[in-house]
Motif scaffolding. Structure first.
Motif, mmCIF file in Angstrom:
data_model
loop_
_atom_site.group_PDB
_atom_site.id
_atom_site.type_symbol
_atom_site.label_atom_id
_atom_site.label_comp_id
_atom_site.label_asym_id
_atom_site.label_seq_id
_atom_site.Cartn_x
_atom_site.Cartn_y
_atom_site.Cartn_z
ATOM 1 N N VAL A 88 -30.529 23.916 42.347
ATOM 2 C CA VAL A 88 -31.352 22.922 43.095
ATOM 3 C C VAL A 88 -31.681 23.636 44.036
ATOM 4 O O VAL A 88 -30.935 25.144 44.289
ATOM 5 N N ALA A 89 -33.294 23.686 44.808
ATOM 6 C CA ALA A 89 -33.060 24.487 45.924
ATOM 7 C C ALA A 89 -32.235 23.535 46.802
ATOM 8 O O ALA A 89 -32.318 23.165 46.945
ATOM 9 N N ALA A 90 -32.242 24.298 47.739
ATOM 10 C CA ALA A 90 -31.774 24.373 48.982
ATOM 11 C C ALA A 90 -32.381 22.719 50.177
ATOM 12 O O ALA A 90 -33.513 22.981 49.924
ATOM 13 N N ALA A 91 -31.898 21.850 50.226
ATOM 14 C CA ALA A 91 -32.335 20.405 51.179
ATOM 15 C C ALA A 91 -31.119 19.581 50.780
ATOM 16 O O ALA A 91 -29.868 19.473 50.054
ATOM 17 N N THR A 92 -31.355 17.983 51.179
ATOM 18 C CA THR A 92 -30.795 17.336 51.143
ATOM 19 C C THR A 92 -31.129 16.596 50.150
ATOM 20 O O THR A 92 -32.502 15.868 50.502
ATOM 21 N N TYR A 93 -30.382 15.748 49.072
ATOM 22 C CA TYR A 93 -30.766 15.094 48.339
ATOM 23 C C TYR A 93 -29.705 13.563 48.662
ATOM 24 O O TYR A 93 -28.818 13.807 48.561
ATOM 25 N N THR A 94 -30.784 12.848 47.749
ATOM 26 C CA THR A 94 -30.200 11.188 48.005
ATOM 27 C C THR A 94 -29.765 10.842 46.167
ATOM 28 O O THR A 94 -30.784 11.610 45.568
ATOM 29 N N LYS A 127 -27.401 20.471 50.027
ATOM 30 C CA LYS A 127 -27.268 21.263 48.937
ATOM 31 C C LYS A 127 -27.856 22.486 49.339
ATOM 32 O O LYS A 127 -28.283 23.073 50.212
ATOM 33 N N LEU A 128 -26.250 23.149 48.711
ATOM 34 C CA LEU A 128 -27.326 25.805 48.910
ATOM 35 C C LEU A 128 -28.532 25.638 47.692
ATOM 36 O O LEU A 128 -27.823 25.348 46.938
ATOM 37 N N ALA A 129 -29.242 26.578 48.070
ATOM 38 C CA ALA A 129 -29.694 26.833 46.905
ATOM 39 C C ALA A 129 -29.079 27.463 45.369
ATOM 40 O O ALA A 129 -28.051 28.479 46.384
ATOM 41 N N GLY A 130 -29.116 27.174 44.913
ATOM 42 C CA GLY A 130 -29.115 27.715 43.333
ATOM 43 C C GLY A 130 -27.018 26.996 42.866
ATOM 44 O O GLY A 130 -26.955 27.257 41.940
ATOM 45 N N THR A 131 -27.009 25.906 44.244
ATOM 46 C CA THR A 131 -25.609 25.076 43.513
ATOM 47 C C THR A 131 -26.461 24.501 42.231
ATOM 48 O O THR A 131 -27.226 23.670 42.257
ATOM 49 N N LEU A 132 -25.319 24.073 41.319
ATOM 50 C CA LEU A 132 -25.337 23.654 40.265
ATOM 51 C C LEU A 132 -25.326 21.566 40.339
ATOM 52 O O LEU A 132 -24.128 21.727 41.729
ATOM 53 N N GLN A 133 -25.870 21.138 40.232
ATOM 54 C CA GLN A 133 -25.807 19.481 40.453
ATOM 55 C C GLN A 133 -26.259 18.493 39.421
ATOM 56 O O GLN A 133 -26.823 19.339 38.561
#
Length: 144
Positions: A88-94, A127-133
């Motif tokens: 995922v891209a760096a951002a806050t996800y819900t 989430k940091l950029a490039g982390t697996l979610q």
């Protein structure tokens, strides 16, 4: 919820893979497309048939090890309802947030007019950029 595999379920059905040389050095968990003779990174879902790059665990590759350009890579054909890990891209996800394919082949929040390919299904937050979610593959549609 970090794990050591890209495909998370359902366990009753394993996804079909496409195996071809990769056009660039890429990590498992990014979105690619089949260009007839290679798999190549995509940065949009518009007019694309997205595939999710996975690792070749039967050759000892883990999900943190990038392919070298020219290696034979494996990518999953995705179906609605499948649970996978994607970068995922760096951002806050819900929870259940609609996602689209963006820069680096990562998923990012879907805005109006973008093609939704998945829903966020992991622990909400930054989430940091490039982390697996964990994400659930959507029956793609254009966001309103």
């Amino acid at each position: 919820m970090a794990g050591n595999v890209i495909f998370r379920g359902p366990i009753e059905k394993q996804p079909r893979t496409i195996d071809k040389p990769i056009a660039a050095a890429l990590l498992p968990g990014v979105f690619v497309e089949d260009l007839a003779s290679t798999l190549a990174l995509i940065t949009t879902a518009v007019a694309k048939r997205p595939l999710l790059l996975t690792n070749r665990d039967f050759q000892g590759q883990d999900i943190a090890t990038a392919y070298t350009s020219g290696d034979t890579a494996s990518a999953y054909e995705l179906e609605p309802g499948m649970v996978v890990q994607a970068r995922v891209a760096a951002a806050t996800y819900t929870k259940n947030q609609p996602l689209t394919i963006a820069a680096n082949g990562y998923l990012a929040a879907a805005g109006a007019g973008s093609v939704v390919v998945a829903f966020f299904d992991d622990v909400p937050g930054a989430k940091l950029a490039g982390t697996l979610q964990d994400v659930v593959i959507a029956n793609s549609y254009t966001a309103a």
